[in-house]
Design an enzyme around this catalytic site. Structure first.
Site, PDB file in Angstrom:
ATOM      1  N   TRP A 154      -8.275   1.006   1.884  1.00  0.00           N
ATOM      2  CA  TRP A 154      -8.199   1.189   0.431  1.00  0.00           C
ATOM      3  C   TRP A 154      -8.209  -0.184  -0.256  1.00  0.00           C
ATOM      4  CZ3 TRP A 154      -3.207   0.635  -2.374  1.00  0.00           C
ATOM      5  CH2 TRP A 154      -3.317   0.935  -3.732  1.00  0.00           C
ATOM      6  N   ASP A 192      -7.322   4.730   8.712  1.00  0.00           N
ATOM      7  CA  ASP A 192      -7.159   5.605   7.560  1.00  0.00           C
ATOM      8  C   ASP A 192      -8.090   5.186   6.429  1.00  0.00           C
ATOM      9  OD1 ASP A 192      -5.333   7.629   5.979  1.00  0.00           O
ATOM     10  OD2 ASP A 192      -5.516   5.860   4.708  1.00  0.00           O
ATOM     11  N   TYR A 203     -12.288   6.145  -1.943  1.00  0.00           N
ATOM     12  CA  TYR A 203     -12.233   4.685  -1.881  1.00  0.00           C
ATOM     13  C   TYR A 203     -13.635   4.096  -2.077  1.00  0.00           C
ATOM     14  CZ  TYR A 203      -7.573   5.322   0.256  1.00  0.00           C
ATOM     15  OH  TYR A 203      -6.274   5.685   0.526  1.00  0.00           O
ATOM     16  N   GLN A 251       1.487  11.443   3.353  1.00  0.00           N
ATOM     17  CA  GLN A 251       1.199  10.014   3.197  1.00  0.00           C
ATOM     18  C   GLN A 251       1.739   9.523   1.855  1.00  0.00           C
ATOM     19  OE1 GLN A 251      -2.650   7.113   2.857  1.00  0.00           O
ATOM     20  NE2 GLN A 251      -2.647   8.525   4.592  1.00  0.00           N
ATOM     21  N   PRO A 277       3.390  -0.662   2.781  1.00  0.00           N
ATOM     22  CA  PRO A 277       4.694  -1.105   3.297  1.00  0.00           C
ATOM     23  C   PRO A 277       5.045  -2.530   2.864  1.00  0.00           C
ATOM     24  CG  PRO A 277       3.052  -1.174   5.034  1.00  0.00           C
ATOM     25  CD  PRO A 277       2.409  -0.475   3.869  1.00  0.00           C
ATOM     26  N   ALA A 334       4.301  -3.591  -0.157  1.00  0.00           N
ATOM     27  CA  ALA A 334       4.326  -3.521  -1.628  1.00  0.00           C
ATOM     28  C   ALA A 334       3.181  -4.321  -2.232  1.00  0.00           C
ATOM     29  CB  ALA A 334       5.672  -3.986  -2.174  1.00  0.00           C
ATOM     30  N   ARG A 373      -4.290 -10.038  -4.573  1.00  0.00           N
ATOM     31  CA  ARG A 373      -4.439  -8.711  -5.165  1.00  0.00           C
ATOM     32  C   ARG A 373      -4.066  -8.691  -6.641  1.00  0.00           C
ATOM     33  NH1 ARG A 373      -3.478  -3.747  -1.596  1.00  0.00           N
ATOM     34  NH2 ARG A 373      -5.329  -4.784  -0.809  1.00  0.00           N
ATOM     35  N   GLY A 425      -3.456  -3.059   5.221  1.00  0.00           N
ATOM     36  CA  GLY A 425      -4.797  -3.422   4.778  1.00  0.00           C
ATOM     37  C   GLY A 425      -4.953  -4.917   4.949  1.00  0.00           C
TER      38      GLY A 425
END
Length: 336
Positions: free
Chosen positions: A21, A49, A54, A177, A207, A209, A228, A285
């Site tokens: 994602w 996953d 996406y 999820q 996980p 954040a 990000r 990710g």
């Protein structure tokens, strides 16, 4: 890499799942995405996953290409259905029978596989009868196109209703999820106790954040270039809830705890969610292979009780615990 059972099923998945994602088909170039997938395989990660929404289906295609040539039986491929895809027409979203069946065919084609190990309802659909959705999933399981069924960001009440229908229709609802991290613990009050009772595992996303728990964002400072928080394609919107000086200051105080345990900050964050026995796997990710290796090293780590208590003391009241936040995750009206 260690593996855990998914819910009350016989399926085992890796403690760390690689997710794409906000990265594949969007934030990073395809060659970097492939390098990250291969790094995940090298680290012993067997679970991957994704979701059709996406990058409007592109992420699934990139993952399918990256996994080409791998032994299919050694992998667990997870994807999701709900969000608007394609030209975003009137039936291109939601959990109607029409969309679920058509979306599954599209995901199989893009992923280059004949079956999906875990097919997940990406959100709860208030516009479609739950019976219709669960019957569509049951038919996909019986057709051999889906191995197991899960959901994402469902409330305890929704999980209970979905689980009951799945039993009536002869299949298992094995997973949920949700978002879960040291800073976001909204599932602990209601979702986790209900899931334990029903035999449902958590496949947790974010996980770290959105990268905040790595400690790279400092209070009062501009976000690092390329992070990000600077991503205008969606990443900045998702991370902004944590970009508060009080939150960032407290996260900096976690560094001595990680250091005492011989862990990086990212490893501490991933290991923390894995201390919850209802969590089957933590989704990570990455935009660079080294991030994958760093996060994957958290597998099998036990955080002592005194360190867990120190984490709680440091973070204090910046932790979000309100169970009602889960209910906010599913839109009451469809986007199209």
């Amino acid at each position: 890499m260690e593996h855990r059972h998914l819910g009350r099923s016989g399926l085992k998945i890796s403690e760390i799942t690689y997710g794409n994602w906000l990265t594949h088909g969007s934030q990073v170039e395809n060659d970097a995405a492939v390098a990250c997938v291969h790094a995940a395989l090298d680290a012993g990660i067997s679970t991957f996953d994704t979701a059709d929404v996406y990058a409007n289906t592109v992420a699934e295609s990139v993952l399918g290409e990256a996994l080409k040539g791998q032994r299919r039986e050694s992998l667990e491929i997870l994807t999701k259905v709900f969000g608007p895809i394609g030209p975003k027409g009137h039936n291109d979203t939601g959990l109607s029978r029409k969309h679920v069946l058509e979306a599954c065919e599209g995901s199989l084609r893009r992923l280059g596989t004949d079956h999906i190990d875990l097919y997940q309802a990406h959100r709860y659909d208030y516009a479609t009868p739950l019976e219709e959705t669960m019957q569509a999933f049951a038919d996909l399981v019986r057709a051999g196109k889906v191995g197991y069924v899960g959901v994402s960001e469902w409330t305890a009440e929704q999980l209970r209703a979905g689980h009951a229908l799945a039993q009536q229709l002869g299949f298992q609802l094995v997973s949920n999820q949700p978002q879960y991290s040291m800073l976001w613990r909204v599932i602990e009050g209601e979702v986790v106790p209900t899931s334990r009772e029903l035999g449902i595992s958590q496949v947790v996303w974010s996980p770290i954040a959105q990268g905040v728990l790595t400690g790279k964002y400092r209070p009062g400072a501009e976000p690092p270039a390329g992070s990000r928080a600077t991503d205008t394609k969606g990443g900045a919107d998702m991370i902004k809830r944590f970009m508060d000086d009080d939150v960032l200051t407290r996260v900096q105080r976690l560094k001595p705890i990680a250091g005492d345990l011989g862990l990086s900050m990212a490893q501490l964050a991933v290991a923390w969610v894995l201390q919850n026995d209802n969590v089957a796997t933590a989704i990570i990710g990455a935009s660079r292979p080294e991030q994958v290796h760093d996060n994957a090293a958290a597998a099998g780590t036990t955080i002592p009780a005194d360190a867990l208590a120190r984490i709680d003391e440091v973070l204090g009241d910046v932790v979000e615990r309100d169970p009602a936040r889960t209910l906010e995750s599913s839109p009451k009206q469809r986007e199209v």
